[in-house]
Write an enzyme that holds these catalytic residues in place. Structure first.
Site, PDB file in Angstrom:
ATOM      1  N   LYS A  14      -4.629  -2.726   9.919  1.00 36.94           N
ATOM      2  CA  LYS A  14      -4.624  -2.846   8.524  1.00 36.94           C
ATOM      3  C   LYS A  14      -5.028  -3.987   8.082  1.00 36.94           C
ATOM      4  O   LYS A  14      -5.389  -4.499   6.973  1.00 36.94           O
ATOM      5  CB  LYS A  14      -3.506  -2.115   7.803  1.00 36.94           C
ATOM      6  CG  LYS A  14      -3.339  -0.743   7.965  1.00 36.94           C
ATOM      7  CD  LYS A  14      -4.062   0.086   7.203  1.00 36.94           C
ATOM      8  CE  LYS A  14      -3.664   1.647   7.212  1.00 36.94           C
ATOM      9  NZ  LYS A  14      -4.632   2.649   6.634  1.00 36.94           N
ATOM     10  N   ASP A  30      -9.195   0.211   1.856  1.00 29.18           N
ATOM     11  CA  ASP A  30      -8.160  -0.216   2.821  1.00 29.18           C
ATOM     12  C   ASP A  30      -8.569   0.250   4.414  1.00 29.18           C
ATOM     13  O   ASP A  30      -8.353   1.276   4.820  1.00 29.18           O
ATOM     14  CB  ASP A  30      -6.711   0.565   2.526  1.00 29.18           C
ATOM     15  CG  ASP A  30      -5.687   0.446   3.779  1.00 29.18           C
ATOM     16  OD1 ASP A  30      -5.931  -0.809   4.295  1.00 29.18           O
ATOM     17  OD2 ASP A  30      -4.811   1.150   3.864  1.00 29.18           O
ATOM     18  N   GLU A  65     -10.783   3.588   3.864  1.00 33.96           N
ATOM     19  CA  GLU A  65      -9.821   4.451   2.803  1.00 33.96           C
ATOM     20  C   GLU A  65     -10.173   4.306   1.455  1.00 33.96           C
ATOM     21  O   GLU A  65     -10.103   3.276   1.157  1.00 33.96           O
ATOM     22  CB  GLU A  65      -8.232   4.246   2.878  1.00 33.96           C
ATOM     23  CG  GLU A  65      -7.751   4.731   4.533  1.00 33.96           C
ATOM     24  CD  GLU A  65      -6.415   4.620   4.981  1.00 33.96           C
ATOM     25  OE1 GLU A  65      -5.952   5.406   5.777  1.00 33.96           O
ATOM     26  OE2 GLU A  65      -5.613   3.898   4.298  1.00 33.96           O
ATOM     27  N   GLU A 111     -10.598  11.978   7.698  1.00 36.04           N
ATOM     28  CA  GLU A 111     -10.475  13.286   7.378  1.00 36.04           C
ATOM     29  C   GLU A 111     -11.754  14.248   7.269  1.00 36.04           C
ATOM     30  O   GLU A 111     -11.980  15.146   7.234  1.00 36.04           O
ATOM     31  CB  GLU A 111      -9.786  13.337   5.874  1.00 36.04           C
ATOM     32  CG  GLU A 111      -8.383  13.129   6.071  1.00 36.04           C
ATOM     33  CD  GLU A 111      -7.909  12.182   4.796  1.00 36.04           C
ATOM     34  OE1 GLU A 111      -8.040  11.119   4.139  1.00 36.04           O
ATOM     35  OE2 GLU A 111      -7.385  13.237   3.858  1.00 36.04           O
ATOM     36  N   ASP A 149       0.887  -1.118   0.018  1.00 39.21           N
ATOM     37  CA  ASP A 149       0.121   0.221  -0.020  1.00 39.21           C
ATOM     38  C   ASP A 149       0.766   1.321  -0.049  1.00 39.21           C
ATOM     39  O   ASP A 149       1.802   1.479   0.775  1.00 39.21           O
ATOM     40  CB  ASP A 149      -0.899   0.048   1.247  1.00 39.21           C
ATOM     41  CG  ASP A 149      -2.343   1.006   1.006  1.00 39.21           C
ATOM     42  OD1 ASP A 149      -2.419   1.179  -0.087  1.00 39.21           O
ATOM     43  OD2 ASP A 149      -2.677   1.416   2.197  1.00 39.21           O
ATOM     44  N   GLU A 152      -9.223   3.980  -2.181  1.00 41.02           N
ATOM     45  CA  GLU A 152      -7.866   3.827  -3.049  1.00 41.02           C
ATOM     46  C   GLU A 152      -8.387   3.120  -4.367  1.00 41.02           C
ATOM     47  O   GLU A 152      -9.196   2.636  -4.422  1.00 41.02           O
ATOM     48  CB  GLU A 152      -7.068   3.016  -2.125  1.00 41.02           C
ATOM     49  CG  GLU A 152      -6.652   3.454  -0.794  1.00 41.02           C
ATOM     50  CD  GLU A 152      -5.419   2.702   0.009  1.00 41.02           C
ATOM     51  OE1 GLU A 152      -4.655   2.117  -0.790  1.00 41.02           O
ATOM     52  OE2 GLU A 152      -5.175   3.140   1.011  1.00 41.02           O
ATOM     53  N   THR A 180      -8.777  -6.022   3.600  1.00 40.34           N
ATOM     54  CA  THR A 180      -8.882  -4.866   2.601  1.00 40.34           C
ATOM     55  C   THR A 180      -9.782  -5.421   1.477  1.00 40.34           C
ATOM     56  O   THR A 180      -9.766  -6.776   0.837  1.00 40.34           O
ATOM     57  CB  THR A 180      -7.223  -5.032   1.973  1.00 40.34           C
ATOM     58  OG1 THR A 180      -6.366  -4.774   3.088  1.00 40.34           O
ATOM     59  CG2 THR A 180      -7.129  -3.881   0.943  1.00 40.34           C
TER      60      THR A 180
HETATM   61 CA   LIG Z   1      -4.154   3.034   2.640  1.00 40.77          CA
HETATM   62 MG   LIG Z   2      -6.045  -2.977   4.580  1.00 41.21          MG
END
Ligand SMILES: [Ca+2]
Ligand SMILES: [Mg+2]
Ligand SMILES: [Ca+2]
Ligand SMILES: [Mg+2]
Ligand code: NI
Lengths: 426, 426
Positions: B260, B240, B206, B371, B132, B208, B264
């Site tokens: 993490k 993610d 996240e 965020e 990542d 991505e 995913t």
């Molecule tokens: Ca990430």
């Molecule tokens: Mg992940």
């Protein structure tokens, strides 16, 4: 001083062999002239070819020999402890001095036994994922002192959990594979924003032990610490080659990347947990007390002596630069596995976990050149008159390890790699 | 508003379908009632079963159809761009309105076409390694401001190299897989050494994009940036999932780990680089100029709109929480691949690389709840009257993406996952 242990095996080997009948490690190899991987075990200076035995119908497992016809140990690893134990006992029986079956069958013996010097060892497993921990307190302290000073040496989380990070599985290679010096971006002074690109100047090794996962777990379902051992197939020596200058510039905030992913070397024979059981050692004091999910109810540290030597291209023989012991780990491998899966992370047979650099409290037992030369400030002198702060092209790093039993050794063989010049065409 | 694009394909689909004849993504799936993975492509609302076509001798590749009889795309990915292009063109020809072969063969058509709603999508490839990156400047800046203040937002290395870290390959799952809330160690205040263990309280997504490696490289031999594109098979949407409270406590000094590795999610159809070529976009200003090994000689950013919605268990419909675009990346995927291998790290067909969270400059285009809610200080309001700082059990996160062409869209389908309560029995 070859000693015939007639009472144990009909194969003769010296008393300090890495591979007595008490060991029975598992590995994958190529026979001379062949490109078909076979699985085998090591006995004295021989490989016993389990593929050949399986093909000829020698019963190694009551559930069938199919796993020994595979190119890697993954399927065997998946079977679990009872199967591993059964296979090990059956192989020990075959090799036992009292068992005539193989001993007295010259044709089968000559088909199934190959000199170790004649085979090419391969990776024992297809490694799905590789994780590296950071579990030696002295190593974390040494690195902390160098980078943050004595008062902030250990990060606040370090005593509470086994710190680890995901590594690169594709570049794990078996002992004997040359390691090309990596290139990468470095910045001699972090305050000056003028990094450069080129071959690593501060190339290092890290003395670690690695362990292979056996049966895995489903995503979402952690492995409790009390069951962790049942998920561990066995151990190898692991050298986590490290590019210190690349690491220093790249590692904030997400950890080491190119500094580690150019190669990780493991010894080729996986020593089973059954063979290592007699060498269980007490857990070091763990203060503060770990949280319940990391609390151990039994011994899970191991008394395994590890030695690291460097042979420069000018030298005739390796020169020992460190003697350490796996007891120098703070966190146990059971704790590492329980922590790794606490999130629900799924493990698979053949996954590899590294312990992190194993440094003892003595300066001669530090597990990396970074520590042994204290960041290059105390170069190591060699009998040839050479000195080393970090590794030079042509240097071979040779790690060996064994557990000393009463009259026998459980050895790991060698974990060796030679540094060759960078192959990249920049 | 179903529009028959008779001029293009004999299969009808709406103008805004994700899968027009211009797309031809590749994926793996199970047919209803089957447990044998088949490879296929998506066309309109159908799956075209390439396994069935291959078995019946429909020539998809001049080098043979064997790769389409595999359970994953890895072997096809390994073939390289010329083969991918040939297969895509052959499939487009089969589906073209002017080609009677499949169009007029009712038996073959009914064997080879399955409704997408009737299949279960699988991971498109066996992922050897997953990496990542962290390549959106706005995301790195946002996180930096939150954790280190405005003046030190970007780390000194960030503008010089695409920061990345190794992730966990085993827990990459296809869209539609439930994600169990991870447990882990957290410490509300780093200064008090009293961490606790339990289910994550700050669960995040996240946004991505991910890309799959095609042909790999040998250990020690970097992929030069000018050749990077030839090693990239195609792209997917990638979520993610991130446990912010676990991450905060564990990540020093070696990066995110349990925060993490519990899951995913990727969208199941891999959109090829050939399909995405028309959507190449200019590289954003890269100051300071990257070092030569990262310098691009051609466009390598992509104009791909990405939307993220949350559907709470109380809601009837998803509520969009972010609209971003892959152009918001600072570093290109070519630069990521060139950097990744600069050390000599070897890539293999089927390796997955994530771009890192893609945040735009607008607050509505941020790529994570961290965020979007600015660390929970600005909760998001939902039409149901609910609010969210972070994800609750029962929430589904639904990411979609497409590149808008002239009269058609190249879509990625969905990248969806629902949060379910922790499964761990602590
Ligand atoms: Ca990430
Ligand atoms: Mg992940
Ligand atoms: Ca290490
Ligand atoms: Mg390594
Ligand atoms: Ni079939």
């Amino acid at each position: 001083y070859e000693i015939q242990l007639a009472r144990r095996s009909w194969i003769s080997y010296p008393a300090d062999t890495s591979f007595p009948i008490e060991n029975i490690p598992f590995g994958a190899f190529l026979r001379p002239g062949s490109s078909v991987p076979h699985l085998g075990t090591a006995i004295g200076s021989f490989v016993l070819d389990l593929h050949v035995l399986a093909e000829r119908g020698v019963a190694l497992l009551s559930t069938g020999n199919q796993v020994f016809l595979q190119p890697t140990l993954n399927d065997f690893m998946a079977l679990g402890r009872a199967a591993w134990r059964e296979a090990r006992h059956n192989i020990q029986a075959l090799l036992s001095a009292e068992t005539p079956f193989l001993r007295d069958n010259a044709a089968l013996r000559s088909a199934a036994l190959v000199a170790q010097s004649d085979v090419k060892m391969l990776l024992p497993a297809k490694i799905g994922d590789y994780t590296d921990f950071y579990a030696s307190r002295q190593h974390a302290t040494n690195v902390g002192i160098m980078f943050r000073g004595k008062d902030n040496a250990l990060m606040p989380n370090w005593l509470h959990l086994p710190v680890g990070y995901h590594g690169r599985a594709s570049s794990v290679v078996p002992s004997g594979t040359n390691i090309a010096r990596p290139s990468g971006q470095t910045n001699a002074d972090d305050n000056v924003a003028a990094p450069t690109f080129g071959p690593c100047k501060l190339l290092d090794f890290e003395i670690e032990m690695g362990f292979f996962v056996g049966p895995g777990n489903e995503l979402g379902h952690p492995i409790p610490i009390g069951q962790a051992r049942d998920h561990i197939f066995g151990m190898v020596i692991l050298n986590d080659w490290s590019a210190r200058d690349i690491q220093k510039w790249e590692y904030v905030p997400l950890g080491p990347f190119l500094a580690k992913n150019f190669g990780t070397t493991i010894s080729a024979w996986v020593v089973t947990m059954d063979a290592l059981e007699p060498f269980l050692a007490d857990t070091p004091p763990q203060e503060p007390q770990p949280l319940p999910y990391l609390q151990e109810t039994r011994k899970s540290h191991f008394d395994i002596a590890i030695e690291c030597a460097i042979k420069t291209s000018d030298a005739n023989a390796p020169h020992v630069v460190s003697r350490t012991n796996m007891r120098n780990l703070h966190w146990s491998i059971d704790q590492m596995l329980a922590h790794h899966t606490a999130s629900g992370c799924n493990m698979s047979p053949g996954d590899l976990l590294g312990t992190g650099t194993i440094s003892g409290t003595e300066e001669t037992s530090f597990g990396s050149l970074l520590e042994l030369t204290w960041r290059g400030s105390k170069p190591i002198s060699f009998p040839t008159g050479e000195t080393r702060k970090f590794l030079q092209d042509g240097d071979s790093v040779i790690m060996t390890a064994f557990a000393q039993g009463d009259g026998y050794r459980i050895g790991f063989g060698e974990c060796t790699g030679k540094i060759i010049p960078t192959l990249s065409k920049y």
